[in-house]
Each structure stands twice: as structure tokens, then as C-alpha cells.
Design a protein around this motif. Structure first.
Motif, mmCIF file in Angstrom:
data_model
loop_
_atom_site.group_PDB
_atom_site.id
_atom_site.type_symbol
_atom_site.label_atom_id
_atom_site.label_comp_id
_atom_site.label_asym_id
_atom_site.label_seq_id
_atom_site.Cartn_x
_atom_site.Cartn_y
_atom_site.Cartn_z
ATOM 1 N N ILE A 164 -16.821 -45.566 30.112
ATOM 2 C CA ILE A 164 -16.139 -45.940 29.111
ATOM 3 C C ILE A 164 -14.462 -45.091 28.813
ATOM 4 C CG2 ILE A 164 -16.406 -45.807 26.520
ATOM 5 C CD1 ILE A 164 -18.579 -45.717 26.516
ATOM 6 N N ALA A 165 -14.616 -43.982 29.537
ATOM 7 C CA ALA A 165 -12.936 -43.313 29.854
ATOM 8 C C ALA A 165 -12.611 -43.966 29.704
ATOM 9 C CB ALA A 165 -13.539 -41.924 29.904
ATOM 10 N N MET A 218 -11.625 -47.380 30.374
ATOM 11 C CA MET A 218 -12.103 -48.469 29.978
ATOM 12 C C MET A 218 -10.581 -47.733 28.656
ATOM 13 S SD MET A 218 -13.750 -51.183 27.483
ATOM 14 C CE MET A 218 -14.036 -49.817 26.451
ATOM 15 N N VAL A 219 -11.227 -47.193 27.845
ATOM 16 C CA VAL A 219 -9.887 -46.193 27.077
ATOM 17 C C VAL A 219 -8.739 -45.819 27.109
ATOM 18 C CG1 VAL A 219 -10.269 -44.404 25.103
ATOM 19 C CG2 VAL A 219 -11.655 -45.731 24.917
ATOM 20 N N SER A 220 -8.838 -45.204 28.750
ATOM 21 C CA SER A 220 -8.091 -44.566 29.011
ATOM 22 C C SER A 220 -6.780 -45.332 29.549
ATOM 23 C CB SER A 220 -8.092 -43.858 30.521
ATOM 24 O OG SER A 220 -7.078 -42.867 31.198
ATOM 25 N N ILE A 253 -21.351 -50.589 23.431
ATOM 26 C CA ILE A 253 -19.472 -51.538 23.186
ATOM 27 C C ILE A 253 -19.186 -52.432 22.642
ATOM 28 C CG2 ILE A 253 -16.714 -51.487 24.119
ATOM 29 C CD1 ILE A 253 -17.738 -49.972 26.432
ATOM 30 N N LEU A 282 -13.827 -41.963 21.490
ATOM 31 C CA LEU A 282 -13.718 -41.485 22.995
ATOM 32 C C LEU A 282 -12.821 -39.915 22.312
ATOM 33 C CD1 LEU A 282 -15.110 -44.170 24.006
ATOM 34 C CD2 LEU A 282 -14.839 -42.049 25.558
ATOM 35 N N VAL A 309 -3.973 -38.927 25.659
ATOM 36 C CA VAL A 309 -4.660 -39.960 25.343
ATOM 37 C C VAL A 309 -5.641 -39.847 27.290
ATOM 38 C CG1 VAL A 309 -6.754 -41.676 24.732
ATOM 39 C CG2 VAL A 309 -4.398 -41.026 23.283
ATOM 40 N N ALA A 310 -4.447 -40.313 28.333
ATOM 41 C CA ALA A 310 -5.051 -40.772 29.528
ATOM 42 C C ALA A 310 -5.269 -38.998 29.981
ATOM 43 C CB ALA A 310 -4.094 -41.387 30.192
ATOM 44 N N LEU A 335 -8.604 -37.617 28.478
ATOM 45 C CA LEU A 335 -10.160 -38.136 29.714
ATOM 46 C C LEU A 335 -10.171 -37.299 30.932
ATOM 47 C CD1 LEU A 335 -9.461 -41.056 27.169
ATOM 48 C CD2 LEU A 335 -11.138 -39.970 26.974
ATOM 49 N N PRO A 366 -14.388 -36.566 29.760
ATOM 50 C CA PRO A 366 -14.550 -37.864 29.665
ATOM 51 C C PRO A 366 -14.906 -38.199 28.156
ATOM 52 C CG PRO A 366 -15.320 -36.626 31.224
ATOM 53 C CD PRO A 366 -14.543 -35.738 30.845
#
Lengths: 298, 239, 312
Positions: A93-94, A96-98, C31, C231, C270-271, C274, C278
Motif C-alpha cells: 500500500i505504501a 501505491m500511495v507513494s 483499500i 498512510l 511523501v515518497a 513512505l 511505510p
């Protein structure tokens, strides 16, 4: 009847580029078991690179096509390095969100470089439509179909006739076992990402050359068309991706003809919803591997 | 041939291997026995390069394997037949064998090796165009062994080759293990079936709770005690 | 507080409902790309309630919650059999259908000589209840945060309840949960219904905050954003999604020097976040450690109080 055949014909030709979009998507999903939302935006970046050459340097169709494909592949590598390679197993999921965050980034980068809302995109093949009995075939549509068929065949051959393809299919089958037989999984994954983005780049180029214009919204458009076609045909199946793309094109063409553009999208989503609920594996998808279904928990 | 020294591998804060040292002699069959959760699979995965150890060394013919990628370790001549076989289910038997030779580029020799393996495993020849996912458990195990052999390993690691197989198939697997060894392959196998393992092993190790607690030859310890410790652990460890 | 910040905080509050809605489903391991549909349904339902039917705000918000929950259960029944990406895309398809239907839906009623109500793609204008009832923006802000506080309290209770534990178990491993006698399907539908009602209330608040709604607001981007908030902020606690929203809206709002580079900076941050975390800033491990520290701090205070008592 003539309308029906003509619509199907038009739809399948447009659908051939949806099929390519889905093919790239399926490649990434198969290898990563993760969703790359930035798939469309990487293609858009390629298209913007091509447009920049076209606008600033007056580049012709061939140069624009090359820049689009190359740009998409490079942007794909960027996304893989940032959103997928550093993420541990279990952080699906991380990733995907990234990839969604990077989507926003790529979109703004495109707007910074070329700030107008739309730009002209050089056409692919101009000329009088071909006639096949009572039916008309646009020249650029026909080019699109041929190019898509050739590329899909090429991808199939790479996957089934080369050592690189063997490695990729091994990763799709079981990543741990792929490591154990000596596949360099990280490198192959990166290469698969670049290949998939390049395939998407070809699809993007074909679509834009038919539309003859490009906007930053193309990224979103490409992600969702590819995703819908992939899910229609069946997740993780290459024939499924092709069929899904062609079918999506045909559905859109018919719905557009009979009901107009608004209902067209409604029909598309309704068909997708029904296919997922009634036949979750897609039209010809295999029973999904456990990880694919459960990637949400990954 | 293989020297493991002071190996520590951890999952987060939990150490699955707490300083494992053992050796595998060239030309022999070495067995590793121990109860579930002793760390046997962790050891195999660490040697194969899938897991990275925190400390310790793994030397294979003098070369240090720690820090190398699985691909480099395969190239060195070490192949692992993993627990639960892990064949490529959507690929045919023939393609699985081809994948086993992924590191090699001598296509003529690859074909000849595949032919030799079909001689050894006739069932696989019958099913060469069938998808591996459709094979029975025993056939998948044969395929996993054949696939590993396609890399021409000097050392073959096998993790629980008899797991979940019918007794008659287990006999078959152990017959093949003996054959492979006679043909010159060094084997290092993890087994739950202590009785079978002691029949073929030249040397064996007992592992409990992340440590090696015994090493010797099959005659050195009564089979009953080996079985007791391999399944249940020693009382000392259980406390 | 100046109006600008009242507006920013109101937005954070309203979006938090949507983010919490996505978070609740994420707890069960699913999701959803489609929570914006229930947000839209809530917005239209509440708007119709006050503007067309003359209901008070509380009744309209209740009705929005109900409508959101009903729609979520209805769509949850067939789709929750699906898993992972299949569920995600089914919810996306549903949400896009809802958006397109709102673009086509006209239901206009003359009120005080003016046509009000949903007007297709032009949206639904004139949801003026807050303005007409002389509720100040800062008072409306208080209403939003009172409701949000109640919801967060609800989450706190949920985390301690059997249902909360069941939901997390399902999220970890649905087969194992099933084996332990948890009615997985029923729990998921319940979670979907609660998530739908949260989004519905959020939509109702949103409609009354902006006084108009347009179908195109409720596109997939809104849904993916709401998912991303959890997230960013962290999946360990219900405060996580709220923090995620606050970071997105307020930090970006205040860092205006990035003007044209805003999303380039934010997307990159944000990247990187994560990669580093994560499961977000406040992930399960951090929350666990914080709770332990809080508990020992409480114990210290209690102990020293006792010591004080005995001395006296």
C-alpha cells in the motif's frame, strides 16, 4: 447492422491502444504485485518531452515518438527507484500511495515546463480514409492497430523467447524461487518497469497522435484506461489485457454512438463493476495467485 | 567445502540463528535435523543469500558468500531446493528446467543436461509441456530438484525434500539423493524424517533453538535419542 | 482567529471525516478508491434536507449519515466478497458511476421564488442554512470539531472493543480470523456501513461549509487522497488520518513560497516519508510505544500521589 460493425471496427482500433496500456500495467503488476498509479503520468511525462521538442525545436513525428517512448521509460525508472525498489516486502500500500504522490509531482513538473492547458501534438498519418466495402477506416486508426499488434507480438516474444523474459516470468511465478535459480530480481524488475513504461509510451504516443493534442490530464486518463482494461480482461494475464483493451474500446464506441459521451462512461464503469462482481478474475484471467488477491494486506 | 562460522540471522529483534557453526564435507551427504522453529530453513535461506546474516561467515571453497546476491551464490556453484518446492506454476516443466539454467549461456549443454535429467526423472519427460502448477506434490519435488541441478551445482542444498509427500514418494526422493551423491554431488539437507536422513547421511547435525547442539556421524548417537531431540528438542532446551 | 485560518481548519475537519472513512476500511485490510461516493451522497442528502425540505442541520446530517451508510452497505454486500485490487477497482467503478449520475441528476424545487436543488453537472447551489441561521464561521468550525471529536472518541472506544480487535485481526489475516470464529463477512459489511456513514456526515458538513457542491469535486482523485492521508499520518491510530489531512492542507497552505513547486516538493516528501515509514508517521509500533510511555507516566503520577498520601 452497418453502424454496429462500423462502431465495433472503430472501437477495436482505439481499443488496441488501450490494450497496450493494459499490457504495460499487467507487466508491472505481475512482476511487482503492486499497483503503480504513476503509470499514466510517466507516459504523460514522455509525451510532454516529445511535445517540448515539437514546440521548441519543430521536431517531426518520428522524433516526437522516440522522445515520448524514451521519456516514459526514464520516468518509469524514476518511479521504480523512488516508490518500489526501496519498499520492503509487505509495504504494497505504501508503494501505491507513494506512486500517487509522485503522480502529483510529475503532473506539476509537466505544467511548469509547458504551462498552457493544451498543446498541439503532431499527427500520425494524414490522408483519406480507406474504404472496406461499406465501412470506413481512418488511416491513423489503422496505423494504430498495426503498431499495437506488432508491439504486443514483440512483447510476447520477449517474454517467451528470451532469457530476460524467462527471468521475468520466473519472478511473476515466484520471486523467491527466481532468486534461487539466479535471476537478478532487482535488476530484472527495474528493466521490466522500464519496458512496461515504454510500451505505455507507445500507446500514449498513438492515442495523442490521433487526438492531435495533449494536456497534463493525459496521465490520469492513461492510468485509468489501462487499469480498467486490465481488470476487465483479467489481472495478470497478457491475453486478458489485450482482450480487455479491445473490449473497452468497443464498449465505448457503441455506448458513445447510441447514448452520447456521458452515458458512455457510465456504461463503461457499470460493465467493469458487473464483471468484477460476477467474475472477479476478469473475462479470461486465471484464478489469481494468492498474493495478487491479498496484495492489499501486503 | 562449506564452512559456516558464528552465523547470526535475525528477523527484527528476534534472532533465529544464534551463532551457528558447522561444516559440509566435499562428496558427502550432510544432514541437519531439529524440531520446527529451530532455524533450519533460516540457515538454508541465509546460505543461499535470500536472508542477510547479522554476523558470522559462510565460506564456500574459500570464497566468502556473505553479502553476495543469490544470483552470485548460484554462480559460485551452490543451489537450494527450497522448502515447499516453489516451482514456477504457470510455466511448463521444460521452462522450469530452462529457468534453472538461468545463469548459464551454453545452450547446447543446457539441452543435453535437460535430456540427462529427463532420463533420471522419466515422469518429468512425460509431462514436459504440462504447467508445473498442475503436477502432483512428488512430481513438483522432482522438478524442484531437477531445476536446481540445471545450474550444475557443486553443492546442493535441500530443505525438507520429503515434506508432505506419501511414503512411497519419500523413498523415491531418498533413492535419488543417494544416486546424486554417488554421481559426485555434495549434498546438505534439512530433514524432518530423521530415520530416513540417518540412513543416507555421512555426517549430521542437530539444531535446537537457533544453535547446533550435536554434531557427529550416524553411529555416534542412538537413533531413538536423535529422533527424540529432532522432534521435541532436549529437555534442557525445552525448559 | 482570522477568516482564512477558520476556513483552513474547517477544511481539515471536513476532510478528516473522509480520511477516517477510508482508514476504517483499511483497518480491515481493504483499500477503497470509492469513499468519495458516500461523501457525495452525504453532501447531496444533507443539502436537500436543509435547502429543499427545510430541515434543521442536525436532522440533515443524520440523514446524510444514514444515506451514506445505506449506500455503503448496499454496494459492500456484493463487493466485499472481492479482495485487494479487485475490491479497490470495484469501489472505484461504483464511485465513478455515482459521480456521473449526479452529473445527470436534476431535482429542482422553487424555494422563495428561486429554483434550488441539484442541477446536473452545474451542481447544487444555495445550501445556505449556515448563513441563514446566523451561524458564524467560527461557530460552524466548532460544530465540525465537536463532531470530529465525537468520532475520534468513537474510534478510541472501538479500538478497545471486541469489534475493533476483530477488525484488526481481519486486516492482518482474514482466514485466521475466520478460523477464530470471527464473522468476517458481517464485520466487513459493518465496517463498510460505518465508513459510509462517516463519509456521509463529512459530505453533509462539506456541503454546508461551501454552500454548493459540484459532482466533479467527487472524482477519483479525492478518493485516492483520502486513502493517502491515512498512510501519511499513520495507520496505528485514528489520529493518523487527521494528521495526514492537516499536513496536506495546512502545511501546504502555509508554505506558499513553493508556489509553482508545491506538489513537486510535497510529492517528493511523501515518497521519502513512505520509504522511511511505510505505515505512516504514527504507525502501530510508535503508537504502541507512546501508549506504554503514557501508561508508565500515569503510573508515576499515581505512585507519587500515593507516596504523598502516606506521608501525610
Amino acid at each position: 447492422m452497418i453502424d454496429f460493425v462500423q462502431n465495433t471496427l472503430d472501437g477495436v482500433m482505439i481499443g488496441s491502444s488501450y490494450a497496450l496500456l493494459a499490457l504495460g500495467f499487467t507487466l508491472i503488476f505481475g512482476v511487482m504485485r503492486r499497483l503503480n498509479l504513476s503509470y499514466g503520468p510517466t507516459i504523460m511525462i514522455g509525451a510532454y518531452l516529445g511535445t517540448l521538442l515539437h514546440v521548441d525545436a519543430g521536431a517531426g513525428a518520428a522524433a516526437v515518438a522516440a522522445a515520448t517512448v524514451l521519456g516514459a521509460a526514464l520516468a518509469g525508472v524514476y518511479v521504480e527507484r523512488l516508490c518500489f525498489a526501496p519498499m520492503a516486502a509487505g509495504a504494497g500500500i505504501a508503494s501505491m500511495v507513494s506512486s500517487f504522490a509522485i503522480w502529483m509531482q510529475l503532473e506539476q513538473a509537466a505544467i511548469l515546463v509547458l504551462p498552457r492547458h493544451t498543446y498541439a501534438f503532431p499527427p500520425l498519418a494524414a490522408g483519406a480514409p480507406l474504404t472496406l466495402g461499406p465501412f470506413l477506416v481512418r488511416l491513423d486508426h489503422a496505423t494504430m492497430l498495426i503498431a499495437a499488434a506488432a508491439l504486443a507480438t514483440g512483447v510476447y516474444l520477449v517474454l517467451h523467447r528470451t532469457r530476460f523474459g524467462l527471468g521475468l516470468r520466473a519472478i511473476v511465478g515466484n520471486p523467491v524461487a527466481a532468486h534461487l535459480v539466479g535471476v537478478d530480481v532487482r535488476l530484472s524488475t527495474l528493466a521490466a518497469f522500464a519496458l512496461a513504461s515504454a510500451v505505455g509510451g507507445v500507446a500514449g504516443y498513438l492515442v495523442l497522435a490521433v487526438d492531435q493534442q495533449v494536456t497534463p490530464m493525459f496521465g490520469m486518463w492513461a492510468t485509468f484506461k489501462g487499469l480498467i482494461a486490465m481488470m476487465l480482461g483479467g489481472l495478470g494475464s497478457i491475453p486478458g489485457a489485450i482482450l480487455g483493451g479491445l473490449l473497452l474500446g468497443a464498449i465505448e464506441a457503441h455506448a458513445q454512438w447510441y447514448f452520447g459521451p456521458h452515458i458512455r462512461d457510465l456504461v463503461t464503469f457499470a460493465v467493469l463493476f458487473l464483471v468484477l462482481v460476477l467474475r472477479p478474475t476478469g473475462l479470461i484471467g486465471e484464478a489469481p495467485p494468492a498474493e495478487a488477491a491479498a496484495y492489499g494486506r501486503a | 567445502m562449506l564452512e559456516v562460522d558464528g552465523l547470526v540471522t535475525a528477523y527484527g529483534k528476534i534472532e533465529a540463528l544464534k551463532g551457528v557453526s558447522l561444516g559440509v564435507e566435499r562428496g558427502g551427504i550432510t544432514c541437519l535435523l531439529g524440531p520446527n522453529g529451530a532455524g533450519k530453513t533460516t540457515l538454508m535461506m541465509t546460505i543461499a543469500g535470500i536472508l542477510r546474516p547479522r554476523r558470522g561467515s559462510i565460506r564456500f571453497d574459500g570464497a566468502d558468500l556473505v553479502g553476495r546476491t543469490p544470483a552470485q551464490i548460484v554462480a559460485q556453484g551452490v543451489a537450494l531446493v527450497p522448502e515447499n518446492r516453489l516451482v514456477f506454476p504457470q510455466m511448463s516443466v521444460r521452462e522450469n528446467l530452462l529457468a534453472g539454467a538461468y545463469q548459464r549461456s551454453d545452450s547446447g549443454e543446457i539441452a543435453a543436461d535437460a535430456e540427462r535429467l529427463y532420463e533420471r526423472f522419466p515422469r518429468l519427460r512425460e509431462r514436459r509441456e504440462q504447467l508445473a502448477g498442475t503436477l502432483s506434490g512428488g512430481e513438483q519435488q522432482m522438478l524442484a530438484v531437477a531445476r536446481a541441478l540445471m545450474s550444475r551445482p557443486r553443492l546442493l542444498l535441500m530443505d525438507e525434500p520429503s515434506l508432505g509427500l506419501a511414503p512411497i514418494v519419500v523413498d523415491e526422493i531418498f533413492r535419488i539423493i543417494g544416486e546424486l551423491n554417488r554421481d559426485g554431488t555434495t549434498l546438505f539437507l534439512v530433514e524432518q524424517n530423521a530415520h530416513k536422513a540417518l540412513q543416507v547421511a555421512h555426517r549430521f547435525y542437530l539444531m535446537e533453538q537457533g544453535r547446533v547442539t550435536f554434531s557427529g556421524t550416524p553411529g555416534q548417537l542412538a537413533e531413538d535419542e536423535v529422533i527424540q531431540r529432532a522432534y521435541l528438542g532436549t529437555r534442557r532446551a525445552a525448559v | 482567529m482570522d477568516d482564512h485560518w477558520v476556513g483552513v481548519l474547517s477544511n481539515i475537519g471536513v476532510m478528516s471525516f473522509l480520511a477516517l472513512s477510508a482508514y476504517l476500511l483499511l483497518l480491515t485490510g481493504e483499500i477503497s478508491f470509492g469513499q468519495q461516493a458516500f461523501f457525495a451522497i452525504g453532501a447531496y442528502a444533507a443539502g436537500i434536507g436543509t435547502a429543499l425540505w427545510g430541515w434543521p442541520l442536525a436532522a440533515a446530517l443524520g440523514w446524510a449519515a444514514l444515506a451514506g451508510a445505506a449506500a455503503a452497505v448496499l454496494v459492500g454486500l456484493p463487493t466485499l466478497r472481492l479482495h485487494g485490487l479487485y475490491f479497490a477497482i470495484a469501489t472505484l467503478a461504483f464511485a465513478e458511476m455515482v459521480r456521473i449520475l449526479f452529473e445527470m441528476w436534476r431535482y429542482q424545487v422553487p424555494i422563495d421564488g428561486e429554483l434550488l436543488g441539484p442541477d446536473g453537472a452545474d451542481g447544487f447551489r444555495g445550501i445556505r442554512y449556515v448563513f441563514e441561521s446566523n451561524i458564524e464561521p467560527s461557530q460552524y468550525l466548532a460544530i465540525i470539531y465537536a463532531l470530529l471529536g465525537a468520532v475520534l472518541l468513537g474510534f478510541l472506544l472501538l479500538e478497545r472493543s471486541r469489534l475493533g480487535v476483530s477488525l484488526r485481526m481481519i486486516g492482518e489475516d482474514p482466514e485466521l480470523a475466520e478460523l477464530n470464529g470471527i464473522p468476517v463477512k458481517r464485520c466487513k459489511v459493518l465496517a463498510a456501513g460505518l465508513a459510509g456513514s462517516l463519509a456521509g456526515v463529512g459530505g453533509g458538513l462539506y456541503a454546508h461549509l461551501t454552500t454548493y457542491v459540484e459532482p466533479r469535486t467527487f472524482d477519483v482523485m479525492l478518493g485516492v487522497h483520502s486513502l493517502a492521508y491515512g498512510l501519511i499520518g499513520g495507520l496505528g491510530t485514528a489520529l493518523g488520518p487527521v494528521i495526514g489531512v492537516a499536513i496536506d492542507i495546512s502545511v501546504l497552505e502555509s508554505v506558499r513560497m513553493f508556489a509553482g513547486y508545491r506538489m513537486i516538493v510535497f510529492g517528493g516528501l511523501v515518497a521519502l516519508l513512505l520509504i522511511w515509514r511505510p505505515r505512516g508517521l504514527l504507525d502501530e509500533t510508535v503508537v504502541h510505544a507512546l501508549k506504554a510511555r503514557l501508561r508508565s507516566a500515569c503510573r508515576c503520577v499515581w505512585m507519587s500521589a500515593r507516596v504523598g498520601e502516606t506521608r501525610r
